[in-house]
Scaffold this active site. Sequence first.
Site, mmCIF file in Angstrom:
data_model
loop_
_atom_site.group_PDB
_atom_site.id
_atom_site.type_symbol
_atom_site.label_atom_id
_atom_site.label_comp_id
_atom_site.label_asym_id
_atom_site.label_seq_id
_atom_site.Cartn_x
_atom_site.Cartn_y
_atom_site.Cartn_z
ATOM 1 C CB SER A 175 -0.853 -0.009 1.277
ATOM 2 O OG SER A 175 -1.498 1.226 1.476
ATOM 3 C CE1 TYR A 232 -4.468 -2.070 4.956
ATOM 4 C CE2 TYR A 232 -3.168 -0.077 4.589
ATOM 5 C CZ TYR A 232 -3.919 -1.129 4.097
ATOM 6 O OH TYR A 232 -4.118 -1.248 2.732
HETATM 7 P P1 NAD Z 1 -11.565 -6.219 -0.328
HETATM 8 O O1 NAD Z 1 -12.173 -6.134 1.047
HETATM 9 O O2 NAD Z 1 -12.409 -5.870 -1.509
HETATM 10 O O3 NAD Z 1 -10.958 -7.682 -0.553
HETATM 11 C C1 NAD Z 1 -10.284 -8.355 0.479
HETATM 12 C C2 NAD Z 1 -10.208 -9.817 0.140
HETATM 13 O O4 NAD Z 1 -9.534 -10.502 1.209
HETATM 14 C C3 NAD Z 1 -11.585 -10.493 0.002
HETATM 15 O O5 NAD Z 1 -11.530 -11.472 -0.997
HETATM 16 C C4 NAD Z 1 -11.776 -11.127 1.381
HETATM 17 O O6 NAD Z 1 -12.691 -12.220 1.389
HETATM 18 C C5 NAD Z 1 -10.359 -11.581 1.653
HETATM 19 N N1 NAD Z 1 -10.103 -11.845 3.075
HETATM 20 C C6 NAD Z 1 -10.422 -11.091 4.158
HETATM 21 N N2 NAD Z 1 -10.043 -11.710 5.287
HETATM 22 C C7 NAD Z 1 -9.463 -12.895 4.907
HETATM 23 C C8 NAD Z 1 -8.872 -13.979 5.607
HETATM 24 N N3 NAD Z 1 -8.798 -13.995 6.961
HETATM 25 N N4 NAD Z 1 -8.393 -15.018 4.902
HETATM 26 C C9 NAD Z 1 -8.471 -15.046 3.540
HETATM 27 N N5 NAD Z 1 -9.017 -14.034 2.819
HETATM 28 C C10 NAD Z 1 -9.507 -12.980 3.503
HETATM 29 O O7 NAD Z 1 -10.249 -5.303 -0.249
HETATM 30 P P2 NAD Z 1 -9.388 -4.625 -1.415
HETATM 31 O O8 NAD Z 1 -9.689 -3.177 -1.347
HETATM 32 O O9 NAD Z 1 -9.493 -5.330 -2.690
HETATM 33 O O10 NAD Z 1 -7.906 -4.845 -0.812
HETATM 34 C C11 NAD Z 1 -7.044 -5.886 -1.240
HETATM 35 C C12 NAD Z 1 -5.614 -5.582 -0.794
HETATM 36 O O11 NAD Z 1 -5.194 -4.353 -1.351
HETATM 37 C C13 NAD Z 1 -5.433 -5.478 0.714
HETATM 38 O O12 NAD Z 1 -4.200 -6.044 1.120
HETATM 39 C C14 NAD Z 1 -5.404 -3.976 0.938
HETATM 40 O O13 NAD Z 1 -4.689 -3.625 2.089
HETATM 41 C C15 NAD Z 1 -4.704 -3.519 -0.328
HETATM 42 N N6 NAD Z 1 -4.954 -2.114 -0.664
HETATM 43 C C16 NAD Z 1 -6.209 -1.674 -0.985
HETATM 44 C C17 NAD Z 1 -6.412 -0.346 -1.311
HETATM 45 C C18 NAD Z 1 -7.784 0.217 -1.700
HETATM 46 O O14 NAD Z 1 -7.917 1.433 -1.837
HETATM 47 N N7 NAD Z 1 -8.790 -0.589 -1.925
HETATM 48 C C19 NAD Z 1 -5.319 0.539 -1.279
HETATM 49 C C20 NAD Z 1 -4.053 0.048 -0.957
HETATM 50 C C21 NAD Z 1 -3.878 -1.281 -0.657
#
Ligand code: NAD
Length: 274
Positions: A156, A169
């Site tokens: 991130s 985080y």
């Molecule tokens: P999201 O909530 O849409 O997806 C998260 C995924 O992780 C889902 O498939 C969920 O079922 C799975 N998950 C949650 N807990 C779990 C567990 N205990 N075991 C297995 N799977 C599990 O989130 P996203 O926005 O797509 O984020 C995905 C990644 O990208 C994360 O690591 C997040 O920190 C990172 N990220 C997201 C953003 C953003 O703006 N969306 C920005 C920077 C980084």
Amino acid sequence: MNAQSTQQAGAGGRTLAGRSAIVTGSTSGIGLGIAQALAGAGANVLLNGFGEAKEIERIQREIAERHRVDVAYDGADLTRADAVVGMVQAAERRFGSVDILVNNAGIQFVSPIEEFPATKWDQILALNLSAAFHAIRTAFAGMKQRRWGRIVNIASAHGLVASPFKSAYVAAKHGVIGLTKVVALEGAEFGVTANAICPGYVWTPLVEKQIDEQARAHNLPREEVVKKVLLAQQPNKRFATVEEIGALTAFLAGETAQSITGAALPVDGGWTAH
Ligand code: NAD
């Protein structure tokens, strides 16, 4: 499969044909976008994450039919080390190898540090950092032995800079970047690369939900919430898309990225250029 045969199989844009991938947290958001991109380039994919069984089956079928690849699913709860190991071993059994490992699953919790629940700290460190360690540890020997591997960790912008109230985080994401560098050094002579992608805000269902919540809380229209609250840090004032993160991951997984390793690549509209 060696590099030459993969390039031959990759004619017509299927540059990852013959490769097999795990994408953690791929039932939603960024992970799903990455799974689509890797399958689109011809890789078999093991999906992981939570969700309704019927919807997950639909996603699995849709990706398999659209891209003509093998798509598996493992619902492992990756906060448990044994479940992470089991998931990697299941992928190895199903596909014969794990060539591409994308550690994407992650959660967030926002609170001042003096009130931050210790259980949330443990859960975030377990999923956002330790799960990546356990998965890499399990998949690495096979990659080294085959002298080919691609590890992509979804960190991130918060792996590079901090924001208040996100202690677990930010600590976990900084840790992921450190882990990425170590793995890059250990894999360098074996054709195994490791890189971190550092998104700013990406348009996912999670963020979509936050906009409505923030709009209600601030009594602001959605567009103002987007500009003044969510994208305050992001100079280009736009969300990245899951397709953009997917395309970068597929590139890093490909043959032409073999000299890119140990990098933390911001996809943040200039956030960390401040
Ligand atoms: P999201 O909530 O849409 O997806 C998260 C995924 O992780 C889902 O498939 C969920 O079922 C799975 N998950 C949650 N807990 C779990 C567990 N205990 N075991 C297995 N799977 C599990 O989130 P996203 O926005 O797509 O984020 C995905 C990644 O990208 C994360 O690591 C997040 O920190 C990172 N990220 C997201 C953003 C953003 O703006 N969306 C920005 C920077 C980084």
